[in-house]
Design an enzyme around this catalytic site. Structure first.
Site, PDB file in Angstrom:
ATOM      1  N   ASP A 267      -3.993   2.604  33.856  1.00 26.06           N
ATOM      2  CA  ASP A 267      -3.610   1.183  33.006  1.00 26.06           C
ATOM      3  C   ASP A 267      -2.211   1.056  33.452  1.00 26.06           C
ATOM      4  O   ASP A 267      -1.680   1.242  34.721  1.00 26.06           O
ATOM      5  CB  ASP A 267      -3.514   1.884  31.609  1.00 26.06           C
ATOM      6  CG  ASP A 267      -2.525   2.895  31.221  1.00 26.06           C
ATOM      7  OD1 ASP A 267      -1.900   3.301  32.202  1.00 26.06           O
ATOM      8  OD2 ASP A 267      -2.324   3.262  30.144  1.00 26.06           O
TER       9      ASP A 267
ATOM     10  N   LYS B 215     -11.381   0.549  33.950  1.00 22.00           N
ATOM     11  CA  LYS B 215     -10.737   1.484  33.140  1.00 22.00           C
ATOM     12  C   LYS B 215     -11.441   2.018  32.069  1.00 22.00           C
ATOM     13  O   LYS B 215     -11.030   3.225  31.809  1.00 22.00           O
ATOM     14  CB  LYS B 215      -9.432   0.576  32.740  1.00 22.00           C
ATOM     15  CG  LYS B 215      -8.234   1.265  32.421  1.00 22.00           C
ATOM     16  CD  LYS B 215      -7.010   0.482  31.761  1.00 22.00           C
ATOM     17  CE  LYS B 215      -7.390  -0.097  30.547  1.00 22.00           C
ATOM     18  NZ  LYS B 215      -6.386  -1.138  29.980  1.00 22.00           N
TER      19      LYS B 215
END
Length: 216
Positions: free
Chosen positions: A136, A118
């Site tokens: 997220d 991420k």
């Protein structure tokens, strides 16, 4: 226009100014800010980074701080001890393996301590304008509610979003989904009455998945 395209067009119209909420001036600052933002709000990160980057604007300067000094600069952020340890380790790797420069490719970013997929995606998209989607909690929740993905984990969600969203819109869609999650599609009490996408939301309408499976 197919269903996915209609959803994306609506999000684009709702959030024309959607962008990264972290304040940064260069790839190094973005990397550190994104590492700090794990399980913390962007606002809380933006409160500590001005003083942090004034004292340590480069990996080399960051390594001049002790663990305790760095902790003191970021102690208002959750998990600050572990984050301080990872930041110093990442800076050490940047200096020793990359000449203090931030890698512009995924493998180089993900080898840095404390940097996962991420965080790497955020840096690639925002610092180097490489097509990437960082999943997220907001992106995961909203994309699966809307049916842009039908996955039970972030890795599969990212893969499905990459398949269902045109490559040139990956980075923008990432921000549209985050803004929608923060402003309307909340985790516990989504504001469905105020949502322009409610009629296209699988969770709100009970629409079936393409597999024929009912939504949760």
């Amino acid at each position: 226009m197919d269903r996915h395209a209609l959803i994306l067009a609506t999000l684009a119209d709702m959030y024309p100014d959607a962008r990264c909420a972290l304040n940064f001036r260069n790839p190094f600052e973005l990397l550190i800010a994104t590492m700090l933002a794990a399980q913390a709000t962007d606002k809380s990160v933006n409160r500590v980074t001005p003083a942090l980057f004034a004292k340590a604007p480069t990996p080399e300067a960051m390594l001049l701080l002790t663990q305790e000094e760095l902790e003191d600069l970021i102690k208002s952020i959750g998990l600050y001890r572990n984050k301080a340890r990872n930041i110093l380790a990442a800076c050490r790797t940047l200096v020793e393996k990359h000449g203090g420069q931030i890698p512009s490719y995924r493998e180089g970013l993900e080898e840095l301590p404390g940097v996962g997929r991420k965080t790497a995606n955020v840096v690639l998209a925002e610092a180097f304008q490489e097509p990437a989607i960082a999943v997220d909690t907001h992106v995961f929740r909203v994309s699966n509610r809307l049916g842009l993905a039908q996955a039970k984990d972030v890795v599969k969600t990212e893969q499905e979003l990459m398949n269902n969203i045109p490559r040139n819109l990956w980075a923008k869609a990432h921000h549209w989904l985050i803004f929608h999650g923060r402003q309307v599609c909340h985790a516990r009490k989504p504001a469905c009455a105020d949502c322009r996408l409610a009629e296209r939301c699988r969770e709100h309408t009970g629409l079936k998945l393409e597999t024929g499976e009912e939504t949760e």
